[in-house]
Design a protein around this motif. Sequence first.
Motif, mmCIF file in Angstrom:
data_model
loop_
_atom_site.group_PDB
_atom_site.id
_atom_site.type_symbol
_atom_site.label_atom_id
_atom_site.label_comp_id
_atom_site.label_asym_id
_atom_site.label_seq_id
_atom_site.Cartn_x
_atom_site.Cartn_y
_atom_site.Cartn_z
ATOM 1 N N THR A 431 0.882 -1.181 0.000
ATOM 2 C CA THR A 431 0.000 0.000 0.000
ATOM 3 C C THR A 431 0.916 1.226 0.000
ATOM 4 O OG1 THR A 431 -0.184 -0.110 2.416
ATOM 5 C CG2 THR A 431 -1.995 -1.054 1.131
ATOM 6 N N GLU A 432 1.526 1.435 -1.160
ATOM 7 C CA GLU A 432 2.486 2.519 -1.298
ATOM 8 C C GLU A 432 1.870 3.878 -1.022
ATOM 9 O OE1 GLU A 432 0.020 2.671 -4.717
ATOM 10 O OE2 GLU A 432 0.980 0.965 -3.772
ATOM 11 N N ASP A 433 0.551 3.979 -1.177
ATOM 12 C CA ASP A 433 -0.136 5.241 -0.958
ATOM 13 C C ASP A 433 -0.141 5.639 0.511
ATOM 14 O OD1 ASP A 433 -1.621 3.031 -0.397
ATOM 15 O OD2 ASP A 433 -3.373 3.601 -1.562
ATOM 16 N N ALA A 434 -0.448 4.683 1.381
ATOM 17 C CA ALA A 434 -0.460 4.972 2.818
ATOM 18 C C ALA A 434 0.936 5.360 3.305
ATOM 19 C CB ALA A 434 -0.977 3.762 3.592
ATOM 20 N N ASP A 435 1.938 4.643 2.825
ATOM 21 C CA ASP A 435 3.315 4.929 3.226
ATOM 22 C C ASP A 435 3.754 6.302 2.745
ATOM 23 O OD1 ASP A 435 6.198 4.244 3.926
ATOM 24 O OD2 ASP A 435 6.341 4.466 1.752
ATOM 25 N N LEU A 436 3.450 6.635 1.487
ATOM 26 C CA LEU A 436 3.898 7.910 0.942
ATOM 27 C C LEU A 436 3.212 9.083 1.624
ATOM 28 C CD1 LEU A 436 5.676 9.341 -1.057
ATOM 29 C CD2 LEU A 436 3.936 8.992 -2.819
ATOM 30 N N GLY A 437 1.969 8.896 2.070
ATOM 31 C CA GLY A 437 1.274 9.962 2.766
ATOM 32 C C GLY A 437 2.006 10.412 4.016
ATOM 33 N N ILE A 438 2.497 9.455 4.813
ATOM 34 C CA ILE A 438 3.204 9.831 6.039
ATOM 35 C C ILE A 438 4.635 10.260 5.727
ATOM 36 C CG2 ILE A 438 3.914 7.455 6.538
ATOM 37 C CD1 ILE A 438 3.022 10.224 9.073
ATOM 38 N N ARG A 439 5.252 9.700 4.666
ATOM 39 C CA ARG A 439 6.607 10.131 4.308
ATOM 40 C C ARG A 439 6.627 11.586 3.830
ATOM 41 N NH1 ARG A 439 9.327 7.697 0.104
ATOM 42 N NH2 ARG A 439 7.736 6.108 -0.201
ATOM 43 N N LEU A 440 5.596 11.982 3.103
ATOM 44 C CA LEU A 440 5.505 13.389 2.707
ATOM 45 C C LEU A 440 5.429 14.295 3.930
ATOM 46 C CD1 LEU A 440 3.019 13.198 -0.308
ATOM 47 C CD2 LEU A 440 5.402 13.929 -0.410
ATOM 48 N N ALA A 441 4.627 13.880 4.917
ATOM 49 C CA ALA A 441 4.514 14.668 6.142
ATOM 50 C C ALA A 441 5.853 14.759 6.867
ATOM 51 C CB ALA A 441 3.451 14.061 7.052
ATOM 52 N N ARG A 442 6.613 13.686 6.849
ATOM 53 C CA ARG A 442 7.916 13.689 7.523
ATOM 54 C C ARG A 442 8.914 14.589 6.810
ATOM 55 N NH1 ARG A 442 9.381 7.777 9.966
ATOM 56 N NH2 ARG A 442 10.893 9.134 11.016
ATOM 57 N N HIS A 443 8.667 14.885 5.539
ATOM 58 C CA HIS A 443 9.538 15.784 4.790
ATOM 59 C C HIS A 443 8.988 17.215 4.752
ATOM 60 C CE1 HIS A 443 11.407 12.030 3.416
ATOM 61 N NE2 HIS A 443 12.432 12.773 3.050
ATOM 62 N N GLY A 444 7.970 17.483 5.553
ATOM 63 C CA GLY A 444 7.481 18.849 5.683
ATOM 64 C C GLY A 444 6.362 19.230 4.738
ATOM 65 N N TRP A 445 5.816 18.282 4.005
ATOM 66 C CA TRP A 445 4.727 18.565 3.082
ATOM 67 C C TRP A 445 3.414 18.083 3.673
ATOM 68 C CZ3 TRP A 445 5.845 21.451 -1.092
ATOM 69 C CH2 TRP A 445 7.171 21.475 -1.541
ATOM 70 N N ARG A 446 2.338 18.757 3.332
ATOM 71 C CA ARG A 446 1.033 18.298 3.771
ATOM 72 C C ARG A 446 0.158 17.973 2.570
ATOM 73 N NH1 ARG A 446 -3.386 21.791 4.312
ATOM 74 N NH2 ARG A 446 -3.063 23.946 3.622
ATOM 75 N N ALA A 447 -0.935 17.276 2.829
ATOM 76 C CA ALA A 447 -1.849 16.842 1.772
ATOM 77 C C ALA A 447 -3.198 17.523 1.950
ATOM 78 C CB ALA A 447 -2.012 15.321 1.798
#
Length: 643
Positions: A431-447
């Motif tokens: 579920t690459e989508d769930a993982d990428l959602g939190i990785r973006l947050a860890r890099h300072g980006w929000r959705a």
Amino acid sequence: MQSGHAGSADLPVEIAGVVDQLTVGDLIYALHRARFVGAGADEVLLASGALSADALAQAASRHLGVAFAPLAGEAPTSAMPRPAHADLAALLRTGVMRRTDGKLVVAARGQKLRGLATRLAATPLAATWPDLHSSILLTTPERLSAYVRRRFGGILAEHAALWLRRTQPRASAGTLGASRFIFAALALLLALIPVVLNEAPGPLAVALAAIVSLVLLGWTILRLGACLAPSIEASRAPLRDDRLLPTYSLIVALYQEARIVPQLVAALEAIDYPREKLQVLLVIEADDPATAAALARHARHPCFEVITAPDIGPRTKPKALNVALPFARGAYVGIYDAEDIPDPDQLRRACAVFRSRAGREIGCVQARLAIDNVDDGWITRQFAAEYAGHFDVLLPMLGTCRLPFPLGGTSNHFRREALDAAGGWDPYNVTEDADLGIRLARHGWRAAVIASTTDEEAPRHWRAWLRQRTRWYKGWMQTLLVHGRHPLALMRDAGPGSGAAFFLLVGGGVAAAMIHPFFLFTVSWNLMVGRPAPLETAAIAVEGIGLAVFLVGYSGAILCTALGMRRRRIAGLWRVLPLMPVYWLMMSLAAWRAVLQLVCAPQLWEKTDHGLARTSRRRLRKVRLVRPTNSGADRRRPRTADA
């Protein structure tokens, strides 16, 4: 052909060489359209089908006095140098490649071609470099991409499959070892909790019940909060000025999808976005000739490019997306699945959010997902109700509150710089989508979530549903383990609130699915044997906690589902609610099946077949068809899409 054109000196350099191949109408259209959309006139001619990419590039090369480079027939050899992936990415991004003989190959169209012409005509540069024209070769972006895939495909595929695992092992599910077995053991202990609390209540049992209830109640409170929050989202009016629209790349990964290709191509062609600025990358597997043949028949527009993913690393959707990413030329990158039918203005709405003042910190825009084949059966109806609660109620609230959330597997629209900063997708997470959602947050980006819908097809049969849901739960477990390895690092990177929301949302959902059947069994057993009411304080506390979790949990799920169905305008709530307990038990079965696969087959991708739907909400909607005329006054009456 038709005479009477203006001199080539008065025309943009990108079409000055093809003026003799154009009618007056084609020429006027190309010039007007280029000004209207903010693109090159050659890009207009290519998008309209008036001329091919090769014809335009060859004519431009003759006009500029440089040679054309077909970049064909050069097979890779062992003597060729092995460039770094970063160099290949820069080559594809700039469109400039230096050959071994020192000559520069430039892939340029539109504004890039104008810039090249300006440099070639610069007097100081021509004076200091008399052999300038003979040192430059012109080609097309398509030929350059095909050349890189043919010659350096192995390097790109290896990077797509292994880069995250090698460079950031703690961020990849491919490095999960003993933690998978520990998770399975903890899952078994979790299953025993209702029995232990029922048979041996005491102070320790009260503490254990309180801990479990905090996770489950936190997961439910997020849903209740979403139900009570106003329907506010990041949606804005679609960006209508074509000159302000950036280049946009769409990526679709396909495997054994020949049946659905005609629908996919029709849905992508219906997107309202200038074709001069749109690129569609279709990624297939080498052992799927049926899908390749279907794409060759239907994906004929120049904006479509077919990429074959090399057989390196795990065969998963995220690896296929990574394979295509270096070839994406757009400032924004959108992801779709094979069965998707997005709203035509979805890309324009995403651009409006990205270009807003608050959009500077938004790395991803998530469109809402809805089930199209609601009436195929009770499973699809439950699926549609579940999606409505998730995408129409919960996710908009999380986006508004600036909290991270697991992205949907499709209709994600990324700012390219954010996607590159996060490292792309994890090929080992199913579920690459769930993982990428939190990785973006860890890099300072929000959705953010926008009020644009993509219709999807849900599995009609329970076996297909079970395989798909098992993969989802397994991926959520992988995501929990990856980002839960170092909780303090997660809290530091994403923030305490975002980290807590992630654990409650993903961890609470997984825990609820696994513990639910055992809780029901305990309650049913007590009712069957007529167990008397407890008298001890600890037993009363345990039962009180259990009753609170039961009532709040069921109430939150029902309210979220009902509100979502209302917002999505799905009728038949009375047909959904009675079967929700059965549907939840099915989810519990999928969760426990996922635990088994997490241990035995962590990268197994159980594919969902598409193109099997029997009903469609979208086809039943009324649409207004407009016949283009000069006045725009001639309009047809509304009719159904399949009339």
